[in-house]
Write a protein that holds these residues in place. Structure first.
Motif, PDB file in Angstrom:
ATOM      1  N   VAL A  48       1.127  -1.070  -0.075  1.00 14.48           N
ATOM      2  CA  VAL A  48       0.126  -0.039  -0.229  1.00 14.48           C
ATOM      3  C   VAL A  48       0.868   0.844   0.430  1.00 14.48           C
ATOM      4  N   VAL A  49       2.041   1.889   1.094  1.00 17.74           N
ATOM      5  CA  VAL A  49       2.605   2.285   1.563  1.00 17.74           C
ATOM      6  C   VAL A  49       3.630   2.748  -0.304  1.00 17.74           C
ATOM      7  N   MET A  50       3.727   1.224  -1.491  1.00 19.20           N
ATOM      8  CA  MET A  50       4.452   1.337  -2.145  1.00 19.20           C
ATOM      9  C   MET A  50       3.802   2.499  -3.502  1.00 19.20           C
ATOM     10  N   SER A  51       2.713   1.525  -3.234  1.00 23.05           N
ATOM     11  CA  SER A  51       1.153   2.035  -4.760  1.00 23.05           C
ATOM     12  C   SER A  51       0.845   4.128  -4.320  1.00 23.05           C
ATOM     13  N   LEU A  52       1.403   3.927  -2.567  1.00 20.97           N
ATOM     14  CA  LEU A  52       0.944   5.367  -2.698  1.00 20.97           C
ATOM     15  C   LEU A  52       2.550   6.028  -2.763  1.00 20.97           C
ATOM     16  N   LEU A  53       3.290   5.785  -2.774  1.00 23.53           N
ATOM     17  CA  LEU A  53       4.432   6.380  -3.501  1.00 23.53           C
ATOM     18  C   LEU A  53       4.946   6.932  -4.911  1.00 23.53           C
ATOM     19  N   GLU A  54       4.203   5.836  -5.636  1.00 20.36           N
ATOM     20  CA  GLU A  54       4.116   5.619  -6.830  1.00 20.36           C
ATOM     21  C   GLU A  54       3.398   6.944  -7.752  1.00 20.36           C
ATOM     22  N   ARG A  55       2.054   7.821  -6.717  1.00 17.77           N
ATOM     23  CA  ARG A  55       0.602   8.283  -6.754  1.00 17.77           C
ATOM     24  C   ARG A  55       1.761  10.231  -6.242  1.00 17.77           C
ATOM     25  N   ASP A  56       2.469   9.374  -6.003  1.00 17.52           N
ATOM     26  CA  ASP A  56       3.535  11.227  -5.678  1.00 17.52           C
ATOM     27  C   ASP A  56       2.496  11.459  -4.520  1.00 17.52           C
ATOM     28  N   GLN A  57       2.364  10.853  -3.119  1.00 16.92           N
ATOM     29  CA  GLN A  57       1.865  10.471  -2.659  1.00 16.92           C
ATOM     30  C   GLN A  57       2.773  11.577  -1.006  1.00 16.92           C
ATOM     31  N   THR A  58       2.448  12.457  -0.377  1.00 12.52           N
ATOM     32  CA  THR A  58       3.388  13.205   0.582  1.00 12.52           C
ATOM     33  C   THR A  58       3.870  12.109   1.543  1.00 12.52           C
TER      34      THR A  58
END
Length: 77
Positions: A48-58
């Motif tokens: 989940v964290v990695m997918s959020l990072l891929e979407r440029d989440q802070t």
């Protein structure tokens, strides 16, 4: 929740936060994934964290998403 459990919970949350912050200084997805596992996140939570990072989440958005999932509420697993 006991005082010890509360301290462990905050410590766990702070470890995850520091790990995510370090990623923005030295972006290394493999190292981040392994560090998050080592800090106690499950494989699913790391995904989940990695997918959020891929979407440029802070970092704060990622931490909020983990809090909403209850990741930091249960330290006795």
């Amino acid at each position: 929740m006991s005082t010890t459990e509360l301290r462990l919970e905050k410590s766990f949350e702070k470890r995850v936060l520091r790990t995510l912050q370090a990623n923005f200084r030295r972006n290394n997805p493999v190292l981040l994934r392994e560090s998050l596992w080592a800090n106690g996140l499950s494989h699913e939570q790391v995904d989940v964290v990695m997918s959020l990072l891929e979407r440029d989440q802070t970092v704060s958005e990622i931490m909020e998403a983990l809090r909403e999932q209850g990741v930091f509420n249960n330290t006795a697993s």
